[in-house]
Design a protein around this motif. Structure first.
Motif, PDB file in Angstrom:
ATOM      1  N   ARG A  63      34.709  -5.896 -15.023  1.00 21.99           N
ATOM      2  CA  ARG A  63      35.107  -7.130 -14.338  1.00 21.99           C
ATOM      3  C   ARG A  63      35.904  -6.804 -13.086  1.00 21.99           C
ATOM      4  NH1 ARG A  63      39.651 -10.215 -14.083  1.00 21.99           N
ATOM      5  NH2 ARG A  63      39.333 -12.461 -13.724  1.00 21.99           N
TER       6      ARG A  63
ATOM      7  N   VAL B  63      29.453 -21.825 -17.024  1.00 25.67           N
ATOM      8  CA  VAL B  63      29.356 -20.900 -18.156  1.00 25.67           C
ATOM      9  C   VAL B  63      30.612 -20.995 -19.016  1.00 25.67           C
ATOM     10  CG1 VAL B  63      27.851 -19.286 -16.949  1.00 25.67           C
ATOM     11  CG2 VAL B  63      30.317 -19.012 -16.785  1.00 25.67           C
ATOM     12  N   GLU B  64      30.488 -20.574 -20.267  1.00 31.56           N
ATOM     13  CA  GLU B  64      31.633 -20.578 -21.180  1.00 31.56           C
ATOM     14  C   GLU B  64      32.582 -19.435 -20.884  1.00 31.56           C
ATOM     15  OE1 GLU B  64      30.379 -20.624 -25.203  1.00 31.56           O
ATOM     16  OE2 GLU B  64      29.244 -22.493 -25.035  1.00 31.56           O
ATOM     17  N   ASP B  65      32.038 -18.231 -20.707  1.00 30.97           N
ATOM     18  CA  ASP B  65      32.871 -17.052 -20.455  1.00 30.97           C
ATOM     19  C   ASP B  65      33.089 -16.907 -18.943  1.00 30.97           C
ATOM     20  OD1 ASP B  65      33.084 -15.947 -23.217  1.00 30.97           O
ATOM     21  OD2 ASP B  65      30.904 -15.858 -23.004  1.00 30.97           O
TER      22      ASP B  65
ATOM     23  N   THR C  59      27.599 -13.025 -18.214  1.00 25.55           N
ATOM     24  CA  THR C  59      29.042 -13.255 -18.213  1.00 25.55           C
ATOM     25  C   THR C  59      29.688 -12.814 -19.521  1.00 25.55           C
ATOM     26  OG1 THR C  59      28.581 -15.569 -18.797  1.00 25.55           O
ATOM     27  CG2 THR C  59      29.018 -15.087 -16.484  1.00 25.55           C
ATOM     28  N   ARG C  60      28.985 -12.956 -20.636  1.00 27.23           N
ATOM     29  CA  ARG C  60      29.520 -12.425 -21.896  1.00 27.23           C
ATOM     30  C   ARG C  60      29.675 -10.913 -21.805  1.00 27.23           C
ATOM     31  NH1 ARG C  60      25.851 -16.086 -24.386  1.00 27.23           N
ATOM     32  NH2 ARG C  60      24.385 -14.361 -24.728  1.00 27.23           N
ATOM     33  N   PHE C  61      28.680 -10.263 -21.237  1.00 23.56           N
ATOM     34  CA  PHE C  61      28.720  -8.807 -21.075  1.00 23.56           C
ATOM     35  C   PHE C  61      29.917  -8.401 -20.216  1.00 23.56           C
ATOM     36  CE2 PHE C  61      27.556  -4.899 -18.842  1.00 23.56           C
ATOM     37  CZ  PHE C  61      27.116  -4.095 -19.879  1.00 23.56           C
TER      38      PHE C  61
ATOM     39  N   ALA D  58      24.509 -16.727 -18.934  1.00 18.46           N
ATOM     40  CA  ALA D  58      25.355 -16.723 -20.127  1.00 18.46           C
ATOM     41  C   ALA D  58      25.476 -15.313 -20.707  1.00 18.46           C
ATOM     42  CB  ALA D  58      24.784 -17.682 -21.172  1.00 18.46           C
ATOM     43  N   ALA D  59      24.356 -14.608 -20.808  1.00 16.19           N
ATOM     44  CA  ALA D  59      24.383 -13.242 -21.335  1.00 16.19           C
ATOM     45  C   ALA D  59      25.146 -12.310 -20.402  1.00 16.19           C
ATOM     46  CB  ALA D  59      22.956 -12.743 -21.531  1.00 16.19           C
TER      47      ALA D  59
ATOM     48  N   ALA E 279      32.703 -10.236 -19.473  1.00 17.73           N
ATOM     49  CA  ALA E 279      33.984 -10.637 -20.060  1.00 17.73           C
ATOM     50  C   ALA E 279      34.461  -9.645 -21.117  1.00 17.73           C
ATOM     51  CB  ALA E 279      33.862 -12.026 -20.667  1.00 17.73           C
ATOM     52  N   ALA E 280      33.547  -8.980 -21.783  1.00 19.65           N
ATOM     53  CA  ALA E 280      33.907  -8.020 -22.825  1.00 19.65           C
ATOM     54  C   ALA E 280      34.291  -6.654 -22.262  1.00 19.65           C
ATOM     55  CB  ALA E 280      32.743  -7.858 -23.807  1.00 19.65           C
TER      56      ALA E 280
END
Length: 229
Positions: free
Chosen positions: A61, A125-127, A51-53, A48-49, A55-56
């Protein structure tokens, strides 16, 4: 007769090494298949951490997606096979090159079998950064990178001086770690998948090297060059 006994001892040592070194992989695989709470939670939080990293950061990416394709087994193994062909044709390491190529492709096949055996689903995952088909444990990219790194490091060892050997070994480690990071940052593998892949790839290639070393040492003079590990 002596050569046969020596070869059998070499195969025995390779098998013993493989069994002993496989214990951490088997333990991790069991924990994954049993859906151990500690492993599952650590995987969930880390992915989760990660993919957030990613995606931002659109540039990261894009780089990771390029890396995903470039580090795929089909391309890495073809490149490794090319190095083996060079070592055979240009450096006269025919038997050694055949061993390295066989180990690389054999590890790839074993990785596919292991994936089917464990049957773990990909991370949810969400992101979402990207999606890929297939099962998750062990990471095929990571396992392949480790097997290729070990095999090619052993293959070219006799051709290099100490600094060259260290440089090749370092490059192999960096390749494996970059590959592992790519899989987690894209959210297509859990951390335990890449750890399992790295360990299994190293075990397979290492056991193969131990067995080939003993076999080459036992071979009659002129039939196979000795392998230094």
């Amino acid at each position: 007769m002596l050569a046969d006994r020596t070869s059998r001892r070499a195969l025995g040592r390779a098998a013993s090494y493989g069994v002993a070194a496989s214990v951490p992989v088997l333990a991790l695989g069991w924990l994954v298949r049993a859906e151990s709470g500690v492993v599952a939670e650590a995987d969930r939080v880390t992915v989760a951490a990660a993919t957030r990293f990613t995606a931002a950061r659109p540039a990261l990416r894009r780089a990771l997606l390029v890396g995903q394709e470039a580090l795929a087994a089909r391309w890495v193994n073809l490149a490794a096979t090319g190095v083996c062909a060079w070592a055979w044709r240009r450096r006269g390491l025919g038997v050694r090159a055949a061993w390295a190529a066989g180990t690389v492709w054999g590890a790839w096949a074993l990785g596919l079998a292991a994936k089917g055996l464990v049957g773990r689903a990909r991370p949810v995952v969400e992101d979402v950064v990207t999606t890929v088909p297939g099962t998750s444990f062990p990471s095929g990219h990571a396992m392949n990178a480790a097997a290729v790194g070990v095999s090619l490091t052993v293959l070219v060892r006799p051709l290099l001086r100490r600094r060259g050997r260290a440089a090749v070994a370092t490059a192999a480690v960096v390749l494996a770690l970059v590959t592992a990071a790519d899989r987690v940052l894209l959210g297509v593998h859990h951390p335990s998948d890449v750890v399992g892949g790295l360990l299994l790839g190293g075990v397979v290639a290492g056991a193969s090297a131990v067995g080939h070393h003993g076999w080459a040492s036992a071979a009659p003079s002129g039939s196979a060059p000795r392998i230094e590990v």
